[in-house]
Motif scaffolding. Sequence first.
Motif, PDB file in Angstrom:
ATOM      1  N   UNK A  33       0.854  -1.188   0.000  1.00 29.47           N
ATOM      2  CA  UNK A  33       0.000   0.000   0.000  1.00 29.47           C
ATOM      3  C   UNK A  33       0.893   1.242   0.000  1.00 29.47           C
ATOM      4  N   UNK A  34       0.330   2.362  -0.430  1.00 30.89           N
ATOM      5  CA  UNK A  34       1.047   3.632  -0.394  1.00 30.89           C
ATOM      6  C   UNK A  34       0.315   4.569   0.553  1.00 30.89           C
ATOM      7  N   UNK A  35       1.044   5.140   1.513  1.00 30.34           N
ATOM      8  CA  UNK A  35       0.496   6.177   2.392  1.00 30.34           C
ATOM      9  C   UNK A  35       1.141   7.507   2.000  1.00 30.34           C
ATOM     10  N   UNK A  36       0.329   8.553   1.919  1.00 29.79           N
ATOM     11  CA  UNK A  36       0.800   9.867   1.473  1.00 29.79           C
ATOM     12  C   UNK A  36       0.414  10.918   2.504  1.00 29.79           C
ATOM     13  N   UNK A  37       1.400  11.686   2.935  1.00 28.94           N
ATOM     14  CA  UNK A  37       1.169  12.711   3.945  1.00 28.94           C
ATOM     15  C   UNK A  37       1.045  14.089   3.312  1.00 28.94           C
ATOM     16  N   UNK A  38      -0.120  14.695   3.370  1.00 29.48           N
ATOM     17  CA  UNK A  38      -0.381  16.078   2.971  1.00 29.48           C
ATOM     18  C   UNK A  38       0.125  16.413   1.568  1.00 29.48           C
ATOM     19  N   UNK A  39      -0.132  15.540   0.607  1.00 27.29           N
ATOM     20  CA  UNK A  39       0.281  15.811  -0.768  1.00 27.29           C
ATOM     21  C   UNK A  39      -0.511  17.003  -1.299  1.00 27.29           C
ATOM     22  N   UNK A  40       0.176  17.928  -1.944  1.00 22.80           N
ATOM     23  CA  UNK A  40      -0.459  19.176  -2.371  1.00 22.80           C
ATOM     24  C   UNK A  40      -0.797  19.217  -3.857  1.00 22.80           C
ATOM     25  N   UNK A  41      -0.009  18.555  -4.681  1.00 25.24           N
ATOM     26  CA  UNK A  41      -0.143  18.715  -6.126  1.00 25.24           C
ATOM     27  C   UNK A  41      -1.049  17.644  -6.737  1.00 25.24           C
ATOM     28  N   UNK A  94      -4.660  16.283   2.465  1.00 21.70           N
ATOM     29  CA  UNK A  94      -4.130  15.937   1.147  1.00 21.70           C
ATOM     30  C   UNK A  94      -5.036  16.485   0.058  1.00 21.70           C
ATOM     31  N   UNK A  95      -4.432  16.862  -1.087  1.00 14.18           N
ATOM     32  CA  UNK A  95      -5.227  17.339  -2.211  1.00 14.18           C
ATOM     33  C   UNK A  95      -6.270  16.288  -2.605  1.00 14.18           C
ATOM     34  N   UNK A  96      -7.368  16.725  -3.149  1.00 14.33           N
ATOM     35  CA  UNK A  96      -8.516  15.852  -3.403  1.00 14.33           C
ATOM     36  C   UNK A  96      -8.244  14.886  -4.561  1.00 14.33           C
ATOM     37  N   UNK A  97      -8.303  13.576  -4.318  1.00 13.03           N
ATOM     38  CA  UNK A  97      -8.102  12.620  -5.410  1.00 13.03           C
ATOM     39  C   UNK A  97      -9.212  12.669  -6.454  1.00 13.03           C
ATOM     40  N   UNK A 135      14.905  -5.607   2.573  1.00 16.86           N
ATOM     41  CA  UNK A 135      14.222  -6.849   2.215  1.00 16.86           C
ATOM     42  C   UNK A 135      12.723  -6.583   2.107  1.00 16.86           C
ATOM     43  N   UNK A 136      12.260  -6.432   0.881  1.00 12.84           N
ATOM     44  CA  UNK A 136      10.851  -6.108   0.655  1.00 12.84           C
ATOM     45  C   UNK A 136       9.960  -7.348   0.590  1.00 12.84           C
ATOM     46  N   UNK A 137      10.547  -8.524   0.788  1.00 16.00           N
ATOM     47  CA  UNK A 137       9.743  -9.748   0.760  1.00 16.00           C
ATOM     48  C   UNK A 137       9.064 -10.004   2.099  1.00 16.00           C
ATOM     49  N   UNK A 138       9.451  -9.212   3.101  1.00 13.84           N
ATOM     50  CA  UNK A 138       8.818  -9.341   4.408  1.00 13.84           C
ATOM     51  C   UNK A 138       7.601  -8.425   4.444  1.00 13.84           C
ATOM     52  N   UNK A 139       6.517  -8.908   3.878  1.00 15.75           N
ATOM     53  CA  UNK A 139       5.326  -8.073   3.770  1.00 15.75           C
ATOM     54  C   UNK A 139       4.339  -8.353   4.881  1.00 15.75           C
ATOM     55  N   UNK A 140       3.210  -7.690   4.836  1.00 11.53           N
ATOM     56  CA  UNK A 140       2.858  -6.626   3.891  1.00 11.53           C
ATOM     57  C   UNK A 140       3.631  -5.334   4.163  1.00 11.53           C
ATOM     58  N   UNK A 141       3.613  -4.425   3.179  1.00 18.48           N
ATOM     59  CA  UNK A 141       4.394  -3.200   3.263  1.00 18.48           C
ATOM     60  C   UNK A 141       3.512  -1.988   3.006  1.00 18.48           C
ATOM     61  N   UNK A 142       3.717  -0.949   3.813  1.00 16.81           N
ATOM     62  CA  UNK A 142       3.166   0.370   3.513  1.00 16.81           C
ATOM     63  C   UNK A 142       4.342   1.286   3.188  1.00 16.81           C
ATOM     64  N   UNK A 143       4.351   1.821   1.982  1.00 15.70           N
ATOM     65  CA  UNK A 143       5.350   2.820   1.600  1.00 15.70           C
ATOM     66  C   UNK A 143       4.799   4.185   1.984  1.00 15.70           C
ATOM     67  N   UNK A 144       5.508   4.901   2.844  1.00 21.53           N
ATOM     68  CA  UNK A 144       5.026   6.179   3.371  1.00 21.53           C
ATOM     69  C   UNK A 144       5.847   7.319   2.759  1.00 21.53           C
ATOM     70  N   UNK A 145       5.169   8.167   2.001  1.00 22.64           N
ATOM     71  CA  UNK A 145       5.817   9.293   1.321  1.00 22.64           C
ATOM     72  C   UNK A 145       5.288  10.607   1.888  1.00 22.64           C
ATOM     73  N   UNK A 146       6.185  11.584   2.029  1.00 25.77           N
ATOM     74  CA  UNK A 146       5.819  12.838   2.669  1.00 25.77           C
ATOM     75  C   UNK A 146       5.484  13.961   1.701  1.00 25.77           C
ATOM     76  N   UNK A 147       5.089  15.057   2.272  1.00 23.11           N
ATOM     77  CA  UNK A 147       4.734  16.276   1.560  1.00 23.11           C
ATOM     78  C   UNK A 147       5.858  16.738   0.631  1.00 23.11           C
TER      79      UNK A 147
END
Length: 283
Positions: free
Chosen positions: A128-136, A161-164, A216-228
Amino acid sequence: MTTQRQHGQVKEITSLANPIIKDMKSLSLKKNRDREGVFMAEGLKLIIDALDLGWTIRTLLFSKAGLGNPLIEKTAARTKAAGGLIIEANQKVMESVTRRDNPQMVVGVFEQRWHDMSTFNAKGEDVYVALDRIRDPGNLGTIIRTADAVGAKGLILVGDTTDPYSLETVRATMGSIFALPLFKMSADEFLKWRTGFHGQIIGTHLKGSVDYRTIDYKKGPIILFMGNEQQGLPDNLADSCDQLARIPQAGRADSLNLAVATGVMLYEIRRHNLTLDPREARS
């Protein structure tokens, strides 16, 4: 709002002053999208994909130039069967609604779809992808499209976060908005929820000491957390990550575009799952 379902009615509209057209144009504002719980999507393929995936269509607007097109007529029939409103419009109406000089021939108004975190069920090697306060909006749309492309399972939008469901974001997703579940919560809610998540949370951070290629990305599940875009992950959210990764850079640029960085990370995380042969693809 006049874009509410009206039992399969078909209308021809040529005036920009028509209240239905005014209502559709008003969806350019987030407050109106939120109040009605709807959003617009452009393009026949996107609308067909949305219908195939079970999304609820409220209104189908199509150009007179599309009359006689069997796919458009079939889509109109599906909209009518679903109780949606069908509008045949001229070029100036299409341009006004889409705010484009060369608009698509078909526009749909769909009900928004948000998923509750109680339904979140990450397992195995899910990403999964988590996004913190993405503006664009373009960044968000591109990330949604990229997450779909690598086989991620959904996105968690954290904070303001900006509206999807803005027209700009929906355009940038190229239809992937219909393919991935969307979750949203405040930063405090995420931190509280995070304590019960049994998997890896990997953030990217300029202070990260780990080369993203060594994890080691095989140890799942994974949340990729990206910032502003400007500030990255704040300390409280960075501290919630199991690992903070960094993407090496050799040129004069001191940072990557957020959507590009997310794409680089996602393809590395999913590398062992991806193949050019669809028969060998793993979920």
